[in-house]
Design a protein around this motif. Sequence first.
Motif, mmCIF file in Angstrom:
data_model
loop_
_atom_site.group_PDB
_atom_site.id
_atom_site.type_symbol
_atom_site.label_atom_id
_atom_site.label_comp_id
_atom_site.label_asym_id
_atom_site.label_seq_id
_atom_site.Cartn_x
_atom_site.Cartn_y
_atom_site.Cartn_z
ATOM 1 N N ARG A 60 -4.029 4.043 -6.428
ATOM 2 C CA ARG A 60 -4.343 2.624 -6.385
ATOM 3 C C ARG A 60 -5.058 2.261 -5.084
ATOM 4 N N PHE A 61 -5.767 1.154 -5.144
ATOM 5 C CA PHE A 61 -6.482 0.652 -3.981
ATOM 6 C C PHE A 61 -5.487 0.421 -2.834
ATOM 7 N N GLY A 62 -5.774 1.000 -1.677
ATOM 8 C CA GLY A 62 -4.926 0.832 -0.497
ATOM 9 C C GLY A 62 -3.751 1.787 -0.418
ATOM 10 N N ALA A 63 -3.454 2.553 -1.506
ATOM 11 C CA ALA A 63 -2.330 3.492 -1.489
ATOM 12 C C ALA A 63 -2.700 4.713 -0.649
ATOM 13 N N ARG A 64 -1.680 5.359 -0.059
ATOM 14 C CA ARG A 64 -1.919 6.516 0.798
ATOM 15 C C ARG A 64 -2.123 7.758 -0.050
ATOM 16 N N ARG A 65 -3.097 8.554 0.341
ATOM 17 C CA ARG A 65 -3.356 9.824 -0.333
ATOM 18 C C ARG A 65 -2.532 10.927 0.333
ATOM 19 N N ALA A 66 -2.434 12.062 -0.352
ATOM 20 C CA ALA A 66 -1.601 13.174 0.145
ATOM 21 C C ALA A 66 -2.101 13.664 1.499
ATOM 22 N N GLU A 67 -3.443 13.637 1.713
ATOM 23 C CA GLU A 67 -3.976 14.147 2.969
ATOM 24 C C GLU A 67 -3.918 13.116 4.087
#
Length: 434
Positions: free
Chosen positions: A326-333
Motif C-alpha cells: 500500500r501507499f506509504g507502507a514499509r517495504r521489506a528492504e
Amino acid sequence: MKPFLLLTLLTGAALAAPAAAPLSAAPHQQDLQQVRQEIDSLKKDIAQKQAVKQEAQTAIQASEQALQQTSKTLASLEQKHSDSAQQLAELRTQIEASQAGLKAVRKRVALVLGNQYKASRHDAMRLMLNAGDPNQTSRDLTYYTYIARAQQQLVGDLIARQGELEAMSFQLEQELSRINSLSSQKEQEKDRIELNRQAHQQQLAALAGEIRERQSKLVKLQEDQQRLSGLIEQINREIERRRREQARKQAEARQAQQEKARKAAERQRQLAAEARRQGKPVPKEPVKPAPEQTVEAIADGSGSGKAFKSLQGRMRLPVSGSIAGRFGARRAEGTTWKGLFISAAPGQPVRSVADGQVVYADSLRGFGNAVIVDHGGNYLTVYTGLSAMSRNSGERVKAGETLGSTGTLDSGEAGLYFEIRYMGRPVNPQSWAP
C-alpha cells in the motif's frame, strides 16, 4: 447503431453474473444518446420533407386551378369559334344570294338598257309623231328615265351590300384566325401545365414514400429508445442493489470486526487482570496483519474522454489481483511504497486508467520494464514490472487500452507496481479508486 438484441443479451449475461462483476450503464447511455440524435435528425428530415410535400401539394392545386381556367378559356374560344364559323357561313350564304341577285339584276338591267337603246329613237319618234297629248308623251319619257335610274340604283345598292358582306366576312375570317391562334396557345399552355402537374405529382408520390419510410424508421427508433431506457433503468437498479448489498456486507463486516475486537479487548483485559493478580507481566496483544484487499474491477472504456482530475474517487485500477503493497507502507528492504503493488500472475493485461500519451516505454532500473503515461493537467501514471510492453513512446492511448502484461520487479515480486504523480509528487492511488 448497435444491434439492440445483442445489447439485451449482453445485459442479461451481465445481470446474471456474480455480484462482484463490474456493471455500468455508461455504454448503454452512449447508445441511448446516439438513438436520440438519430431520432432528432429523422424528425428534422421528416419536417423538411413535409414542408416540401406541402409546397408540391400547393403547386398541384395551383396547376389544377390553372388547368380548369385554361379549359374554361378553351371552351369559351371553341364557342366563339363555333359562333363565328356559323356567322361566317351565314354571311357567305348571304353573299352568294346577293351575288345571285346582283347577277339577275344586272342581266335584267342590261336587257332593259339594250332594248331601250335599240328602240329609243323609234319610240321617241313614234311618241312625237303620235297625235296624242304632248304632256303625256313627256311624262312617258320621264317614267322611262326613272325606271332606268331605279334599276341602276338597285345595282349600286346590291354592289354596296356585297362589299359590306365581304368586309364582314373578312373580319370574321380574321377573328377565326385569331381564335385559332389563341386556342393553339391555350392548348400548349394546357399541355405545359399538365406536364408540370404530373411532375409535381411524381415528386409528391416520392416524398410521401420517403416520409413513410422515415416515419417507420422513427417508430422503430422510438421503440429502441424505450427499450434502451428500460434497459438502463434496469442496469441502474441492479447497480444500486449491488451498492446497497455491498454496503450492507461492509457494515456487517465492520460490525463483526468491531465485535471481534471488543471480544479480543475483553479477553486481553481479562488476561491482564489475571496476570496482575498472579504478579506476572501483562501479555501484549498480538499485532495482526491488515486484511488482504483485492482488485477486481479494472480500467475500461468508461473513463475515456474524461479529464483525469474528474476520475478521482471513480478511477479503476490497471490490473486485477491483491494489493500486497500500500501507499506509504514499509517495504521489506526498508523503503516505503510510493504507489500500489498489486500482486498478480504473470501475463495479465495491464490497462491504461485514463486517456493520455505514452511518454516513456523502456526498462527502468529497480522496476523492470516501465510505461509512463501523461494524462495532462500535470498528472502522470507509472506502470512497472511489465513482462512485455505493447505501446511505444509518443503513442496516444484510451482508457482501458492495454499497455503491456504483468511480470516481476527487479526485487523478484510478481505483479504490477502502479503510481500516480501530480506535479512530480506521488499521490495515493487508493484515494482515486472507488
